[in-house]
Scaffold this motif. Structure first.
Motif, PDB file in Angstrom:
ATOM      1  N   ALA A  89      99.086  73.605  72.180  1.00 29.19           N
ATOM      2  CA  ALA A  89      97.750  74.027  71.766  1.00 29.19           C
ATOM      3  C   ALA A  89      97.748  74.971  70.577  1.00 29.19           C
ATOM      4  N   GLY A  90      98.822  75.697  70.356  1.00 27.21           N
ATOM      5  CA  GLY A  90      98.871  76.653  69.256  1.00 27.21           C
ATOM      6  C   GLY A  90     100.263  77.214  69.073  1.00 27.21           C
ATOM      7  N   PRO A  91     100.458  78.029  68.042  1.00 30.96           N
ATOM      8  CA  PRO A  91     101.788  78.559  67.725  1.00 30.96           C
ATOM      9  C   PRO A  91     102.423  79.357  68.862  1.00 30.96           C
ATOM     10  N   THR A  92     101.605  80.057  69.646  1.00 30.80           N
ATOM     11  CA  THR A  92     102.153  80.891  70.714  1.00 30.80           C
ATOM     12  C   THR A  92     102.034  80.240  72.093  1.00 30.80           C
ATOM     13  N   ALA A  93     101.414  79.073  72.149  1.00 28.29           N
ATOM     14  CA  ALA A  93     101.235  78.389  73.436  1.00 28.29           C
ATOM     15  C   ALA A  93     102.517  77.679  73.854  1.00 28.29           C
ATOM     16  N   LYS A  94     102.671  77.470  75.138  1.00 22.86           N
ATOM     17  CA  LYS A  94     103.813  76.740  75.649  1.00 22.86           C
ATOM     18  C   LYS A  94     103.536  75.245  75.555  1.00 22.86           C
ATOM     19  N   GLY A  95     104.442  74.519  74.935  1.00 23.12           N
ATOM     20  CA  GLY A  95     104.237  73.093  74.760  1.00 23.12           C
ATOM     21  C   GLY A  95     104.965  72.271  75.811  1.00 23.12           C
ATOM     22  N   ALA A  96     104.603  70.985  75.899  1.00 21.07           N
ATOM     23  CA  ALA A  96     105.237  70.070  76.846  1.00 21.07           C
ATOM     24  C   ALA A  96     104.959  68.637  76.404  1.00 21.07           C
ATOM     25  N   PHE A  97     105.792  67.721  76.866  1.00 25.99           N
ATOM     26  CA  PHE A  97     105.579  66.311  76.576  1.00 25.99           C
ATOM     27  C   PHE A  97     104.529  65.729  77.520  1.00 25.99           C
ATOM     28  N   GLN A  98     103.670  64.884  76.968  1.00 27.74           N
ATOM     29  CA  GLN A  98     102.709  64.140  77.779  1.00 27.74           C
ATOM     30  C   GLN A  98     102.921  62.654  77.541  1.00 27.74           C
ATOM     31  N   ILE A  99     102.690  61.867  78.595  1.00 30.34           N
ATOM     32  CA  ILE A  99     102.920  60.426  78.548  1.00 30.34           C
ATOM     33  C   ILE A  99     101.588  59.691  78.404  1.00 30.34           C
ATOM     34  N   TYR A 100     101.556  58.713  77.498  1.00 32.01           N
ATOM     35  CA  TYR A 100     100.370  57.888  77.295  1.00 32.01           C
ATOM     36  C   TYR A 100     100.779  56.416  77.304  1.00 32.01           C
ATOM     37  N   GLU A 101     100.077  55.628  78.085  1.00 32.67           N
ATOM     38  CA  GLU A 101     100.270  54.177  78.083  1.00 32.67           C
ATOM     39  C   GLU A 101      99.254  53.581  77.118  1.00 32.67           C
ATOM     40  N   LEU A 102      99.731  52.797  76.171  1.00 30.42           N
ATOM     41  CA  LEU A 102      98.852  52.328  75.109  1.00 30.42           C
ATOM     42  C   LEU A 102      98.957  50.815  74.942  1.00 30.42           C
ATOM     43  N   ASP A 103      97.820  50.137  75.075  1.00 24.32           N
ATOM     44  CA  ASP A 103      97.745  48.689  74.882  1.00 24.32           C
ATOM     45  C   ASP A 103      97.170  48.367  73.504  1.00 24.32           C
ATOM     46  N   GLY A 104      97.294  47.104  73.121  1.00 22.33           N
ATOM     47  CA  GLY A 104      96.666  46.637  71.884  1.00 22.33           C
ATOM     48  C   GLY A 104      97.312  47.158  70.626  1.00 22.33           C
ATOM     49  N   CYS A 105      98.612  47.461  70.682  1.00 25.71           N
ATOM     50  CA  CYS A 105      99.326  47.960  69.503  1.00 25.71           C
ATOM     51  C   CYS A 105      99.767  46.784  68.629  1.00 25.71           C
ATOM     52  N   ASP A 106      99.404  46.808  67.389  1.00 24.70           N
ATOM     53  CA  ASP A 106      99.805  45.767  66.444  1.00 24.70           C
ATOM     54  C   ASP A 106     101.210  46.088  65.934  1.00 24.70           C
ATOM     55  N   PRO A 107     102.142  45.132  65.984  1.00 22.55           N
ATOM     56  CA  PRO A 107     103.505  45.396  65.489  1.00 22.55           C
ATOM     57  C   PRO A 107     103.547  45.850  64.032  1.00 22.55           C
ATOM     58  N   ALA A 108     102.514  45.531  63.259  1.00 19.69           N
ATOM     59  CA  ALA A 108     102.483  45.931  61.852  1.00 19.69           C
ATOM     60  C   ALA A 108     102.041  47.379  61.657  1.00 19.69           C
ATOM     61  N   MET A 109     101.625  48.037  62.741  1.00 26.30           N
ATOM     62  CA  MET A 109     101.182  49.433  62.636  1.00 26.30           C
ATOM     63  C   MET A 109     102.335  50.337  62.214  1.00 26.30           C
TER      64      MET A 109
END
Length: 249
Positions: A11-31
């Motif tokens: 969220a910001g320079p002093t915030a603690k970060g973490a990985f989040q997982i997203y499932e994504l459909d409809g991705c064009d291979p040319a992207m």
């Protein structure tokens, strides 16, 4: 095309970060990697969620703004391509792609995938310019420059300042970046008048902010401008030249 995205959220320079997982459909291979993030952010906004922050500008491999880490490598899987030119079609269906900021201690994270690369400006301000008083502007062809010299200077000036070389280096060195800056100026007659002062000043700045170059060569593999590894020695050569010729400006 369906992909799983593992993205660093902070969220910001002093915030603690973490990985989040997203499932994504409809991705064009040319992207490109950036277009993949656009696609994800469209869906996040539709769901009322905060989009992933990342930087981009020209999306033509010119500006260097798009620097981020893809699957542990600055910019992405292919050598010498910026993130905006890395295509997801290089990855298999249903694979997981990890996106995170450029990882180096001198680029603090501002938010999500955005980092502050302002420390590179310290190198440029130390000597990546010519300040010689030339009086009135001369004709462009008044000072002859050999074709091969001009081409070399242009090749070195192609560095886009993305910071991938620093993130790729195990020592966090900016030798490739600084070498390109100093090499193209030293090759030209007017900027070369300041080469001694430039070398001393830039060397001190590198010593202050960055690690030393140990010749790993990872920097040249990720450089979108294709700056060759041999350029890392340019600053040393100029620095020693200033030492042995102290009267050099």
């Amino acid at each position: 095309m369906r992909l799983t995205l593992r993205i660093w959220r902070q969220a910001g320079p002093t915030a603690k970060g973490a990985f989040q997982i997203y499932e994504l459909d409809g991705c064009d291979p040319a992207m490109s990697v950036l277009e993949l993030l656009d696609h994800l952010n469209t869906q996040l906004r539709q769901r009322g969620l905060a989009p992933v922050a990342f930087e981009s500008d020209c999306r033509e491999g010119i500006c260097g703004a798009c620097g981020l880490t893809v699957d542990g490598r600055p910019h992405g899987w292919q050598d010498n391509l910026p993130a905006c030119h890395q295509r997801i079609g290089d990855r298999p269906e249903n694979t997981t792609i990890t996106l995170e900021p450029l990882r180096t201690g001198v680029f603090p994270v501002l938010r999500d995938l955005v980092v502050d690369r302002g420390v590179l400006d310290e190198v440029t301000m130390a000597g990546g310019f010519a300040s010689v008083d030339t009086g009135l502007a001369a004709d462009a062809d008044a000072l002859p420059i050999a074709h091969d010299v001009a081409e070399y200077a242009l090749d070195m000036a192609a560095c886009i300042g993305c910071g991938a070389c620093v993130a790729a280096c195990p020592n966090g060195s900016a030798a490739l970046y600084a070498g390109a800056r100093i090499a193209h100026l030293a090759a030209l007659p007017v900027p070369a008048l300041e080469r001694g002062r430039r070398a001393r000043s830039m060397a001190l700045t590198l010593d202050e902010f960055f690690g030393s170059c140990s010749g790993y060569g990872e920097c040249a593999k990720v450089c979108p401008a294709g700056i060759p590894l041999g350029v890392v020695g340019a600053l040393s050569r100029e620095r020693w030249g200033a030492f042995f010729h102290p009267t050099r400006t």
